[in-house]
Design a protein around this motif. Structure first.
Motif, PDB file in Angstrom:
ATOM      1  N   LYS A  61      40.575  39.997  44.630  1.00  0.00           N
ATOM      2  CA  LYS A  61      39.136  40.218  44.656  1.00  0.00           C
ATOM      3  C   LYS A  61      38.785  41.553  44.008  1.00  0.00           C
ATOM      4  CE  LYS A  61      35.622  39.903  47.991  1.00  0.00           C
ATOM      5  NZ  LYS A  61      35.375  40.126  49.401  1.00  0.00           N
ATOM      6  N   LYS A  62      39.525  42.568  44.397  1.00  0.00           N
ATOM      7  CA  LYS A  62      39.195  43.905  43.884  1.00  0.00           C
ATOM      8  C   LYS A  62      39.388  43.993  42.381  1.00  0.00           C
ATOM      9  CE  LYS A  62      38.910  47.004  47.528  1.00  0.00           C
ATOM     10  NZ  LYS A  62      39.114  48.324  48.033  1.00  0.00           N
ATOM     11  N   LEU A  63      40.490  43.433  41.920  1.00  0.00           N
ATOM     12  CA  LEU A  63      40.775  43.527  40.494  1.00  0.00           C
ATOM     13  C   LEU A  63      39.753  42.735  39.702  1.00  0.00           C
ATOM     14  CD1 LEU A  63      42.572  44.604  38.336  1.00  0.00           C
ATOM     15  CD2 LEU A  63      44.018  42.623  38.569  1.00  0.00           C
ATOM     16  N   GLN A  64      39.383  41.607  40.239  1.00  0.00           N
ATOM     17  CA  GLN A  64      38.380  40.803  39.548  1.00  0.00           C
ATOM     18  C   GLN A  64      37.075  41.590  39.421  1.00  0.00           C
ATOM     19  OE1 GLN A  64      37.171  37.020  41.272  1.00  0.00           O
ATOM     20  NE2 GLN A  64      38.625  36.061  39.890  1.00  0.00           N
TER      21      GLN A  64
ATOM     22  N   HIS B 115      50.788  49.481  53.806  1.00  0.00           N
ATOM     23  CA  HIS B 115      49.407  49.026  53.730  1.00  0.00           C
ATOM     24  C   HIS B 115      48.532  50.055  53.011  1.00  0.00           C
ATOM     25  CE1 HIS B 115      46.371  46.237  55.291  1.00  0.00           C
ATOM     26  NE2 HIS B 115      45.578  47.287  55.240  1.00  0.00           N
ATOM     27  N   ILE B 116      48.661  51.284  53.462  1.00  0.00           N
ATOM     28  CA  ILE B 116      47.828  52.336  52.881  1.00  0.00           C
ATOM     29  C   ILE B 116      48.156  52.524  51.405  1.00  0.00           C
ATOM     30  CG2 ILE B 116      47.331  54.794  52.933  1.00  0.00           C
ATOM     31  CD1 ILE B 116      47.905  54.637  55.979  1.00  0.00           C
ATOM     32  N   TYR B 117      49.441  52.536  51.123  1.00  0.00           N
ATOM     33  CA  TYR B 117      49.860  52.755  49.736  1.00  0.00           C
ATOM     34  C   TYR B 117      49.359  51.629  48.832  1.00  0.00           C
ATOM     35  CZ  TYR B 117      52.879  53.545  45.745  1.00  0.00           C
ATOM     36  OH  TYR B 117      53.345  53.763  44.488  1.00  0.00           O
ATOM     37  N   THR B 118      49.534  50.398  49.286  1.00  0.00           N
ATOM     38  CA  THR B 118      49.109  49.270  48.465  1.00  0.00           C
ATOM     39  C   THR B 118      47.610  49.305  48.236  1.00  0.00           C
ATOM     40  OG1 THR B 118      50.787  48.075  49.652  1.00  0.00           O
ATOM     41  CG2 THR B 118      49.468  46.825  48.146  1.00  0.00           C
ATOM     42  N   LYS B 119      46.875  49.628  49.291  1.00  0.00           N
ATOM     43  CA  LYS B 119      45.423  49.681  49.140  1.00  0.00           C
ATOM     44  C   LYS B 119      45.026  50.688  48.070  1.00  0.00           C
ATOM     45  CE  LYS B 119      42.390  48.013  52.283  1.00  0.00           C
ATOM     46  NZ  LYS B 119      41.804  47.838  53.600  1.00  0.00           N
ATOM     47  N   LEU B 120      45.671  51.828  48.143  1.00  0.00           N
ATOM     48  CA  LEU B 120      45.368  52.874  47.168  1.00  0.00           C
ATOM     49  C   LEU B 120      45.667  52.384  45.755  1.00  0.00           C
ATOM     50  CD1 LEU B 120      44.729  56.053  47.123  1.00  0.00           C
ATOM     51  CD2 LEU B 120      47.130  56.222  46.526  1.00  0.00           C
ATOM     52  N   ARG B 121      46.835  51.748  45.618  1.00  0.00           N
ATOM     53  CA  ARG B 121      47.221  51.267  44.297  1.00  0.00           C
ATOM     54  C   ARG B 121      46.300  50.156  43.808  1.00  0.00           C
ATOM     55  NH1 ARG B 121      49.399  55.167  41.933  1.00  0.00           N
ATOM     56  NH2 ARG B 121      51.644  55.425  42.008  1.00  0.00           N
ATOM     57  N   ILE B 122      45.855  49.330  44.707  1.00  0.00           N
ATOM     58  CA  ILE B 122      44.964  48.241  44.310  1.00  0.00           C
ATOM     59  C   ILE B 122      43.663  48.823  43.768  1.00  0.00           C
ATOM     60  CG2 ILE B 122      43.523  46.377  45.217  1.00  0.00           C
ATOM     61  CD1 ILE B 122      45.885  45.567  46.934  1.00  0.00           C
ATOM     62  N   ASP B 123      43.202  49.891  44.404  1.00  0.00           N
ATOM     63  CA  ASP B 123      41.991  50.519  43.886  1.00  0.00           C
ATOM     64  C   ASP B 123      42.196  51.053  42.476  1.00  0.00           C
ATOM     65  OD1 ASP B 123      40.548  49.946  46.088  1.00  0.00           O
ATOM     66  OD2 ASP B 123      40.922  51.853  47.099  1.00  0.00           O
ATOM     67  N   GLN B 124      43.422  51.428  42.177  1.00  0.00           N
ATOM     68  CA  GLN B 124      43.682  51.988  40.843  1.00  0.00           C
ATOM     69  C   GLN B 124      44.179  50.937  39.871  1.00  0.00           C
ATOM     70  OE1 GLN B 124      46.770  54.522  42.157  1.00  0.00           O
ATOM     71  NE2 GLN B 124      45.437  56.262  42.575  1.00  0.00           N
TER      72      GLN B 124
ATOM     73  N   THR C 162      42.049  36.488  36.036  1.00  0.00           N
ATOM     74  CA  THR C 162      41.528  36.561  34.666  1.00  0.00           C
ATOM     75  C   THR C 162      40.586  35.421  34.326  1.00  0.00           C
ATOM     76  OG1 THR C 162      43.451  35.405  33.851  1.00  0.00           O
ATOM     77  CG2 THR C 162      43.519  37.790  33.782  1.00  0.00           C
ATOM     78  N   LYS C 163      40.295  34.585  35.299  1.00  0.00           N
ATOM     79  CA  LYS C 163      39.386  33.476  35.008  1.00  0.00           C
ATOM     80  C   LYS C 163      38.042  33.960  34.447  1.00  0.00           C
ATOM     81  CE  LYS C 163      38.151  29.058  36.914  1.00  0.00           C
ATOM     82  NZ  LYS C 163      37.759  28.355  38.128  1.00  0.00           N
TER      83      LYS C 163
END
Lengths: 777, 84
Positions: A336-339, A294-303, A381-382
């Motif tokens: 959501k974050k990536l958008q 969970h922690i790792y994915t969250k970090l990666r999502i932020d990046q 990408t919408k």
């Protein structure tokens, strides 16, 4: 009676002697042999159950009043880790000792209980020992102070530090004076002491079965914090290494062995016998590995935005996310974050369209890798697609990067790749074994295969929803390129055209094919005409070539007038004659403003070798006959509008050959004057300058559309002559009804309004109270 | 000052010298090609009849094949190729 009473008094004293707890103390000299007698007395009296219950009540009272309060009194809120460590240690020690002092009593109580034969459970437990422990636990937790976790946290932090350090000891044996385990100087490092105390305390807690209840939450929080720290230390900035297996390993070795040691009091391997401990540890591990992912994915999502930008290099990071996404529930967060990241960093006027496209392309690649079903890609990408649709130069950017060569033109590579891939597609379709259902957030209206089939180029083309726009833009760009270059690399263009044909279909690109054929045909015709006898004499002066185009297949040209010098006109007339002789029944219409001219200008000692547009060549040739011209005179002789003349003459001004003497009066800068200019050394200078103009010679898309709408004009005039005046909607409807066979008929209401408005502006129509009318003549 | 033109590359569009813009059979412009062709000009030439009407060669040949009598579709005179 009295003797009976005295007898009972003696018995009671003896019982009190054996169970001092009844008087709220623990100390007694009662030996096992003595107790046997007392036990007999109790059994003889038949009061064993009553006595047992009485003892339990008193034990509870004793726990509550003495043991629990003295245990919790050690939990003072403190900021010093070491102090916290000591406090917790002494609290557990005291508790353990208190429990130990109960043990003789417990032995006796067990014997007593066995004689009760009522099978009544003691505090829910079968045997006395666990019953008492349960009682202790209940009493302790009923008095739980507010900040008890602080102390426990300190305790585990200190010990984990030591432990963590021991793992890496070899690596950081630097010149540090401080032991990084206990933050003391090496000389009086007390790591080993800490480890000993730590294990001791844990063992005691396990024995008291207090470990999990007391420290479980703290331990989980604490380890999660450590995991987060560790991941952050490890994973910032680098995307080209996969961390997940390393992290799993770290969890397995460092964290888990530490945890096992806590549970097993020092030994790093759990006792095989003890099922409870094994269960507890493996449960803990499940919890921890979930939080690790969970922690790792969250970090990666932020990046993720940065990961996408450098995509092919960051593939390991994307792989990690892909793996973790299945184990955590972060899909929605990711989208959501990536958008948001895309919107804040990409979709604003400060970013160039090619940059947006590059980012979009790598997003397509990365997300397709991340989620082969394409659902995330579609969701994320919408906004990018919507935004690109509003940018005017999107199509142009896409098309030019499609045809660009060399580094940075990923699309061109993609195009070439597509050609190679088309053959394998069919085989992939029948792969039932690897079928996967669509993810739950997929849009059920869209066919999953469509999502998957879309490759990068079609995703870009689909921004607009039609191929036509792209093909048209390509045609315009191709036309510009063909006309601008004096030496045309036809082979390269044909190769691209073939690639594009694979993608867009033969029919769409037929026009471009004709254009390329025109170019190669022109070369042949030029060669033939050069051999013509009549033409040869003229050609002695300079060589003239022509590009002969099939007008129907080229995009419409901008209409510009230009009167060429007589000398050149003669040339072209002769050329036309030769052409007519060569190709029966065909003739040529010259576009005088198009093409390019290679001229050499001699001013005094200076020699300039220039490639310029016909306009600039004509202009300078006029100055050859007369050194001074007014703008009006030039306009008369060249038939070019004044505005354009004034704008284009700046080319020669910038070269320092013509200067503006007074407003709209231009004069040639001759020899002696020229010497004053910066480049007037006596040496002969050869300068090769390119004509600076690089604007498109083709009519813009807007003009083209206007031309198409012109088809409707005759219908509209007919309508208005018959029906006098009509509102916009009626005109639109009638056009749909009657003129739907005409080309380019998809005319929206808005377009029609714009078209009619231009007609109103040029006084060909009158707009009165929302009704269009023909002006009265 | 002396200006010497070394070479001049002009741009021109070609067209058929005909008395109409569109082919009377396929209604396509003469300068374009008949519906069956891909390339205009040499590959899809025009022919003139004795009646002075002209068509894409492919169009008129197709027309003549489909008719019992060899007539110009415009003026119904007997069709003869005018080899001028």
């Amino acid at each position: 009676m009295a003797s009976k009473r005295e007898e009972l008094e003696i018995y009671w004293n003896k019982i009190n002697y054996a169970y001092p707890i009844l008087n709220d103390t623990l100390f007694t000299d009662c030996s096992d042999a003595e107790y046997e007698d007392i036990q007999q007395i109790i059994v003889g009296l038949g009061v064993q159950i009553k006595i047992r219950d009485l003892i339990l009540v008193h034990t509870e009272k004793y726990f509550r009043q003495h043991v629990a309060s003295s245990f919790w009194s050690k939990f003072i809120k403190t900021d010093e880790e070491v102090k916290g460590f000591q406090l917790f240690k002494s609290a557990v020690n005291d508790l353990y000792e208190a429990m130990a002092s109960f043990s003789p009593m417990i032995t006796r109580l067990t014997i007593l209980n066995n004689s009760c034969c009522d099978n009544k459970p003691i505090y829910g437990e079968r045997d006395v020992m666990s019953g008492i422990k349960q009682l202790l636990r209940a009493t302790l937790l009923s008095q739980l102070p507010l900040d008890f976790q602080v102390i426990i946290n300190h305790f585990y932090k200190v010990s984990f530090n030591v432990f963590d350090n021991a793992e890496y000891e070899n690596s950081d044996m630097g010149e540090d004076v401080m032991c990084s385990g206990c933050w003391n100087e090496y000389s009086d490092c007390n790591c080993s002491y800490i480890v000993k105390v730590f294990h001791d305390t844990n063992r005691k807690l396990v024995e008291l079965t207090l470990l999990e209840r007391l420290t479980g939450q703290v331990l989980t929080n604490f380890i999660q914090q450590r995991i987060e720290l560790h991941i952050q230390k490890l994973c910032t900035g680098t995307f080209d290494v996969s961390h997940i297996s390393f992290l799993e390993n770290w969890l397995d070795t460092t964290v888990m062995s530490w945890l096992t040691r806590i549970y097993c009091a020092g030994s790093s391997k759990p006792h095989r016998v003890d099922k409870d401990i094994q269960n507890a540890v493996s449960k803990f591990k499940q919890k921890l590995s979930y939080s690790l992912y969970h922690i790792y994915t969250k970090l990666r999502i932020d990046q993720l935005f940065n990961i996408i930008i450098v995509y092919p290099d960051s593939q390991p990071a994307v792989d990690d996310i892909k793996l973790c996404l299945d184990k955590t529930d972060l899909r929605a967060t990711l989208c959501k974050k990536l958008q948001n990241a895309l919107e804040t960093r990409l979709l604003h006027p400060g970013v160039n369209t090619p940059d947006i496209l590059t980012a979009y392309i790598s997003a397509i690649r990365a997300l397709r890798h991340l989620d082969p079903s394409g659902v995330i890609l579609e969701t994320v990408t919408k906004p990018v697609r919507n935004y690109l649709r509003n940018r005017e130069d999107t199509v142009r950017s896409v098309v030019s990067s499609l045809t660009e060569e060399g580094a940075g033109s990923e699309l061109a590579e993609e195009l070439a790749k597509f050609a190679a891939e088309t053959d394998d597609e069919l085989e992939k379709e029948e792969d039932w074994d690897n079928w996967m259902p669509d993810p739950k957030d997929a849009d059920p209206k869209v066919n999953g295969n469509d999502r998957k089939a879309n490759d990068i180029i079609s995703m870009l083309v689909n921004v607009y929803g039609s191929k036509e726009l792209f093909v048209n833009e390509y045609r315009t760009l191709l036309a510009d390129r063909l006309l601008a270059q004096s030496v045309i690399n036809t082979e390269k263009e044909i190769r691209y055209l073939e690639l594009l044909k694979l993608r867009f279909g033969e029919s769409q690109l037929h026009f471009c094919e004709v254009m390329l054929k025109d170019v190669s045909d022109s070369k042949r015709i030029n060669a033939l005409i050069q051999q013509d006898k009549n033409f040869e004499s003229l050609n002695n002066k300079f060589s003239s070539n022509a590009m002969i185009l099939s007008a129907q297949f080229w995009p419409p040209f901008k209409d510009e007038s230009l009167e060429l010098p007589d000398e050149i006109k003669q040339h072209f007339e002769a050329y036309t004659k030769s052409y007519e002789a060569l190709k029966g029944n065909r003739t040529l219409n010259w576009k005088p403003h198009l093409g390019n001219v290679n001229i050499e200008i001699e001013i005094g000692e200076k020699k300039l070798d220039l490639t310029v547009s016909p306009f600039n060549a004509t202009l300078i040739m006029h100055f050859q006959t007369k050194p001074e011209w007014s703008l009006e005179e030039l306009h008369q002789i060249m038939k070019v509008p004044l505005i354009i003349l004034r704008r284009k003459i700046t080319y020669w001004q910038s070269l320092g050959i013509i200067s503006e003497k007074s407003t709209d009066n231009y004069v040639l800068v001759e020899g002696s004057d020229g010497n004053k200019s910066s480049c007037s050394t006596n040496q002969v200078q050869e300068m090769i300058c390119e004509d600076e103009e690089s604007e498109s010679v083709m009519a813009s898309a807007h003009d083209q559309r206007e031309g198409e709408l012109q088809v409707f004009w005759s219908y509209i005039v007919g309508m208005l002559t018959n029906l006098d005046s009509l509102p916009l909607e009626r005109i639109h409807q009638m056009l749909k009804m009657f003129a739907s066979q005409a080309p380019g008929t998809e005319c929206s209401l808005q377009e029609l309004r714009q078209f009619l408005d231009t007609k109103v502006r040029t006084h060909q129509l009158v707009l009165q109270a929302g009704m269009y009318k023909l002006p009265k003549t | 000052m002396k200006v010497t033109v070394k070479s001049w590359t002009g741009v021109a569009t070609w067209r058929w010298i005909a008395n109409d813009d569109n082919c009377g059979i396929c209604r396509m412009p003469f300068d374009s090609c008949c519906p069956d062709c891909k390339l205009p000009g040499d590959d899809c030439p025009l022919v003139w009849g004795a009646c002075s009407h002209c068509f894409h060669i492919h169009c008129i040949v197709k027309w003549l094949h489909s008719q019992p009598q060899q007539q110009c579709p415009m003026c119904r005179q007997d069709w003869k190729f005018n080899n001028k």
